[in-house]
Design a protein around this motif. Structure first.
Motif, PDB file in Angstrom:
ATOM      1  N   TYR A 522       1.753  22.527  50.397  1.00  7.87           N
ATOM      2  CA  TYR A 522       2.636  23.402  51.172  1.00  7.87           C
ATOM      3  C   TYR A 522       3.836  23.841  50.327  1.00  7.87           C
ATOM      4  N   GLY A 523       4.404  22.928  49.556  1.00  8.79           N
ATOM      5  CA  GLY A 523       5.518  23.283  48.679  1.00  8.79           C
ATOM      6  C   GLY A 523       5.092  24.245  47.585  1.00  8.79           C
ATOM      7  N   GLN A 524       3.909  24.015  46.997  1.00 14.12           N
ATOM      8  CA  GLN A 524       3.416  24.914  45.954  1.00 14.12           C
ATOM      9  C   GLN A 524       3.142  26.300  46.496  1.00 14.12           C
ATOM     10  N   GLU A 525       2.635  26.395  47.706  1.00  8.04           N
ATOM     11  CA  GLU A 525       2.399  27.702  48.312  1.00  8.04           C
ATOM     12  C   GLU A 525       3.704  28.415  48.580  1.00  8.04           C
ATOM     13  N   THR A 526       4.699  27.678  49.037  1.00 11.45           N
ATOM     14  CA  THR A 526       6.020  28.279  49.263  1.00 11.45           C
ATOM     15  C   THR A 526       6.606  28.790  47.948  1.00 11.45           C
ATOM     16  N   GLU A 527       6.497  27.986  46.910  1.00 15.74           N
ATOM     17  CA  GLU A 527       7.007  28.417  45.599  1.00 15.74           C
ATOM     18  C   GLU A 527       6.251  29.643  45.097  1.00 15.74           C
ATOM     19  N   ARG A 528       4.929  29.648  45.271  1.00 10.63           N
ATOM     20  CA  ARG A 528       4.131  30.788  44.799  1.00 10.63           C
ATOM     21  C   ARG A 528       4.520  32.076  45.498  1.00 10.63           C
ATOM     22  N   ARG A 529       4.687  32.032  46.826  1.00 13.54           N
ATOM     23  CA  ARG A 529       5.062  33.240  47.555  1.00 13.54           C
ATOM     24  C   ARG A 529       6.423  33.747  47.115  1.00 13.54           C
ATOM     25  N   LEU A 530       7.378  32.857  46.952  1.00 12.38           N
ATOM     26  CA  LEU A 530       8.722  33.279  46.546  1.00 12.38           C
ATOM     27  C   LEU A 530       8.708  33.799  45.110  1.00 12.38           C
ATOM     28  N   ARG A 531       7.920  33.160  44.255  1.00 12.10           N
ATOM     29  CA  ARG A 531       7.834  33.606  42.863  1.00 12.10           C
ATOM     30  C   ARG A 531       7.211  35.008  42.792  1.00 12.10           C
ATOM     31  N   GLU A 532       6.141  35.230  43.535  1.00 10.36           N
ATOM     32  CA  GLU A 532       5.499  36.549  43.519  1.00 10.36           C
ATOM     33  C   GLU A 532       6.402  37.616  44.117  1.00 10.36           C
ATOM     34  N   ALA A 533       7.117  37.252  45.161  1.00 13.25           N
ATOM     35  CA  ALA A 533       8.036  38.221  45.762  1.00 13.25           C
ATOM     36  C   ALA A 533       9.154  38.581  44.788  1.00 13.25           C
ATOM     37  N   ALA A 534       9.718  37.582  44.087  1.00 12.04           N
ATOM     38  CA  ALA A 534      10.766  37.852  43.101  1.00 12.04           C
ATOM     39  C   ALA A 534      10.223  38.679  41.945  1.00 12.04           C
ATOM     40  N   ALA A 535       9.014  38.360  41.480  1.00 14.57           N
ATOM     41  CA  ALA A 535       8.415  39.137  40.393  1.00 14.57           C
ATOM     42  C   ALA A 535       8.168  40.577  40.814  1.00 14.57           C
ATOM     43  N   GLY A 536       7.715  40.779  42.062  1.00 19.02           N
ATOM     44  CA  GLY A 536       7.502  42.147  42.544  1.00 19.02           C
ATOM     45  C   GLY A 536       8.800  42.922  42.632  1.00 19.02           C
ATOM     46  N   CYS A 537       9.862  42.260  43.073  1.00 18.17           N
ATOM     47  CA  CYS A 537      11.160  42.924  43.146  1.00 18.17           C
ATOM     48  C   CYS A 537      11.657  43.293  41.751  1.00 18.17           C
ATOM     49  N   GLY A 538      11.539  42.352  40.808  1.00 22.16           N
ATOM     50  CA  GLY A 538      11.955  42.639  39.434  1.00 22.16           C
ATOM     51  C   GLY A 538      11.115  43.712  38.785  1.00 22.16           C
ATOM     52  N   ARG A 539       9.819  43.729  39.090  1.00 24.18           N
ATOM     53  CA  ARG A 539       8.944  44.744  38.516  1.00 24.18           C
ATOM     54  C   ARG A 539       9.320  46.132  39.013  1.00 24.18           C
ATOM     55  N   ALA A 540       9.583  46.237  40.315  1.00 25.80           N
ATOM     56  CA  ALA A 540       9.912  47.546  40.887  1.00 25.80           C
ATOM     57  C   ALA A 540      11.265  48.055  40.398  1.00 25.80           C
ATOM     58  N   ARG A 541      12.223  47.139  40.230  1.00 29.78           N
ATOM     59  CA  ARG A 541      13.585  47.561  39.896  1.00 29.78           C
ATOM     60  C   ARG A 541      13.835  47.648  38.391  1.00 29.78           C
ATOM     61  N   VAL A 542      13.175  46.829  37.598  1.00 36.69           N
ATOM     62  CA  VAL A 542      13.485  46.756  36.165  1.00 36.69           C
ATOM     63  C   VAL A 542      12.286  47.118  35.304  1.00 36.69           C
ATOM     64  N   LEU A 543      11.167  46.430  35.487  1.00 33.93           N
ATOM     65  CA  LEU A 543      10.042  46.621  34.580  1.00 33.93           C
ATOM     66  C   LEU A 543       9.443  48.021  34.674  1.00 33.93           C
ATOM     67  N   ASP A 544       9.317  48.548  35.885  1.00 37.83           N
ATOM     68  CA  ASP A 544       8.738  49.888  36.021  1.00 37.83           C
ATOM     69  C   ASP A 544       9.615  50.960  35.378  1.00 37.83           C
ATOM     70  N   PRO A 545      10.958  50.968  35.616  1.00 42.06           N
ATOM     71  CA  PRO A 545      11.790  51.941  34.887  1.00 42.06           C
ATOM     72  C   PRO A 545      11.712  51.768  33.369  1.00 42.06           C
ATOM     73  N   VAL A 546      11.689  50.516  32.912  1.00 42.45           N
ATOM     74  CA  VAL A 546      11.569  50.286  31.471  1.00 42.45           C
ATOM     75  C   VAL A 546      10.231  50.816  30.960  1.00 42.45           C
ATOM     76  N   ALA A 547       9.163  50.569  31.705  1.00 47.95           N
ATOM     77  CA  ALA A 547       7.847  51.078  31.305  1.00 47.95           C
ATOM     78  C   ALA A 547       7.832  52.606  31.282  1.00 47.95           C
ATOM     79  N   THR A 548       8.558  53.221  32.215  1.00 47.24           N
ATOM     80  CA  THR A 548       8.639  54.686  32.222  1.00 47.24           C
ATOM     81  C   THR A 548       9.312  55.204  30.962  1.00 47.24           C
TER      82      THR A 548
END
Length: 567
Positions: A522-548
């Motif tokens: 249960y703890g690992q699943e919670t960590e995974r969801r939060l990690r993926e959500a943070a990575a998605g937020c960072g990708r949309a705000r930082v990585l995608d503009p940098v890739a552009t």
């Protein structure tokens, strides 16, 4: 009478015929109107490799205007403008400038090629103060207008009709090392516009630093439209002329100017004596063939594009491989996960699961004791508000560090303008990222709610109730015997009570062991969801503009490769 007038003007000093009696004359300082003869403009876009490189250069400048300083693109813009201007003018004419230092005899050579006393010569310096043009055929007015040569300085040679120099427009320039600044500026302006250049040097100043460092070296890439003429060889005794000519070739090679020897494309190097006429006929023949090819304008333009591409190279060519690989993206996601506290959230969820298991399956007496312990031992920790402030500051610093590191890695090896653009896009994307991650963590916690309970928890609760009941029953039994209500027999009730006392912790321990695995998952699943959500937020705000930005750089890099050509 007409014959006398024609003889009066047959000195090669003007470009117009003598007026017949009764005709109005054009003032000297106005440009004479040439006959409306048809001339062949280059017309339409250039063909072949030159056209492709010009299109690529135009596209390159358009893509780079928002990333590169306008001053850095000025030369490329000038090349495009001059290419467009030359395209609209006559392709039947080739404009060749005669350039040289003071005393090199360039004006004398100019007159020898024209076979007319057109340009002033003499010991007085500077002799030539403004460019003088000599055209062998009509239709070159537009070209001379482009050079800024007024009509009073345009001439026609005596033997212009039917010669091997038809189509040649020869321009005598002021001295390249003139003491008069305006003379040097006029020469530099015309040199940037002509189709080819005849560099005239003399035995005394052929190694002059001004000529080589300011002109021959920067224009070394224009070798195919360059003629280097060693003049005044009549002053050299014996084999000295050949020795000086060899040394001149050596200097040109050091300047980076390719020499057209053994059929290789490059500059033509020869020796002449404009005063005695030695070698002048060979030079006229070379210029005649050069003009008849009608490719000088395109070759000059290709050389200009080469020079512009060389100047732009530091702005478009990366030192190494640039971009973001999977490792860099994973590292960025890990840093954001650390900033948002994904691991801590997973551990907290695991502890919450186990705590719920203890609450559900623990003995009532142990829960009571823990509650009293918390009540009797006040916390000596800092206030929650201070802790939250410190956590927020730490999280913001971690986010800023993560963005800075991914921007540095993405821009590593890029040319300065594009590296700066990548870093700026990352910084812009990082604005509000810490707040977005905080909101994300809160939302994930709310969505998670309370930890679910496994199916066996009710059985564990029932077992604890039974154990508690056994304890109570055994205790009452003993109490009844002590007060005399029941018959004495302490062993059996004591064993019953002991079984309840021991059985409760055993049930709690068994529940804790059984809850360890699900709690961890249960703890690992919670960590995974939060990690993926943070990575998605960072990708949309930082990585995608940098890739552009990196994609834009790759586009301009491809355009630059087309501009630079196969070499």
């Amino acid at each position: 009478m007409t014959q006398q007038v024609e003889d009066q003007w047959a000195d090669g000093l003007i470009a117009r015929r003598a007026p017949d009696p009764g005709e109005t004359t054009t003032p000297e300082d106005e440009e004479p109107q040439e006959d409306d003869l048809e001339f062949e403009p280059i017309g339409g876009p250039y063909v072949g490799a030159v056209r492709g490189r010009l299109d690529a250069l135009r596209e390159l400048v358009g893509l780079s205007r928002t990333r590169i300083d306008a001053q850095a693109l000025a030369e490329a813009g000038r090349v495009l403008d001059e290419a467009s201007a030359r395209q609209r003018l006559s392709a039947r004419h080739t404009v060749v400038a005669v350039a040289g230092a003071t005393g090199s005899g360039k004006s004398t050579l100019f007159n020898a090629l024209a076979r007319s006393q057109i340009s002033d010569t003499g010991l007085r310096r500077p002799t030539t103060g403004a460019p003088i043009a000599c055209s062998w055929t009509d239709g070159a007015a537009g070209l001379l207008d482009r050079l800024g040569i007024p009509g009073r300085l345009r001439r026609r040679p005596l033997d212009s009709a039917g010669t091997d120099l038809e189509g040649l427009v020869l321009v005598d320039l002021p001295d390249l090392d003139s003491a008069v600044v305006s003379h040097r500026q006029a020469a530099d302006r015309v040199l940037a516009l002509v189709d080819a250049i005849v560099w005239v040097v003399d035995p005394e100043k052929y190694a002059d630093a001004v000529l080589h460092e300011r002109y021959l070296r920067p224009l070394a890439g224009h070798a195919e439209v360059s003629f280097v003429v060693l003049n005044q060889v009549d002053r050299l005794p014996g084999e000295a002329a050949d020795q000086v000519l060899d040394d001149l070739r050596r200097l040109l090679d050091e300047d980076g100017m390719a020499l057209g020897e053994h059929g290789e494309p490059g500059a033509t190097v020869l020796s002449v004596s404009a005063l005695t006429g030695k070698g002048v006929g060979e030079l006229r023949e070379l210029l005649g063939r050069f003009v008849q090819e009608r490719g000088a304008a395109a070759r000059r333009l290709a050389a200009d594009v080469d020079a512009a591409a060389a100047d732009l190279r530091p702005l478009y060519v990366a030192d190494g491989r640039s971009g973001l690989d999977e490792r860099a993206r994973k590292d960025f996601a890990d840093r954001l996960a650390a900033a948002v506290g994904a691991s801590a959230a997973g551990e907290a969820a695991e502890r919450e699961w186990q705590r719920n298991a203890q609450h559900a399956c623990g003995t009532p007496w142990l829960r009571l004791w823990r509650w009293l312990d918390r009540l009797c031992s006040p916390a000596v920790q800092r206030t929650r508000a201070d802790a939250e402030v410190e956590e927020e500051v730490t999280a913001r610093q971690r986010v800023e560090q993560a963005v800075r590191m991914v921007a540095d890695e993405a821009s590593a090896g890029l040319p300065a303008p594009w590296a700066q653009a990548v870093r700026e896009s990352a910084v812009r994307g990082a604005e509000g990222l810490p707040e977005a991650l905080d909101e994300l963590a809160v939302r994930e916690e709310l969505e998670r709610g309370t930890s679910p309970r496994p199916p066996w928890w009710p059985a564990a609760v029932l077992a604890q109730m039974v154990m508690t009941g056994i304890q109570v029953a055994g205790g009452l039994w003993l109490l009844g015997q002590i007060v005399g209500v029941l018959q004495p027999g302490l062993i059996v009730p004591a064993l019953v009570m002991l079984g309840g006392i021991v059985g409760g912790p055993l049930v709690e321990w068994a529940c804790a062991v059984a809850a360890r695995g699900p709690g961890r998952r249960y703890g690992q699943e919670t960590e995974r969801r939060l990690r993926e959500a943070a990575a998605g937020c960072g990708r949309a705000r930082v990585l995608d503009p940098v890739a552009t930005e990196l994609l834009r750089y790759r586009e301009v890099r491809e355009q630059y490769a087309a501009v630079a050509g196969p070499g």
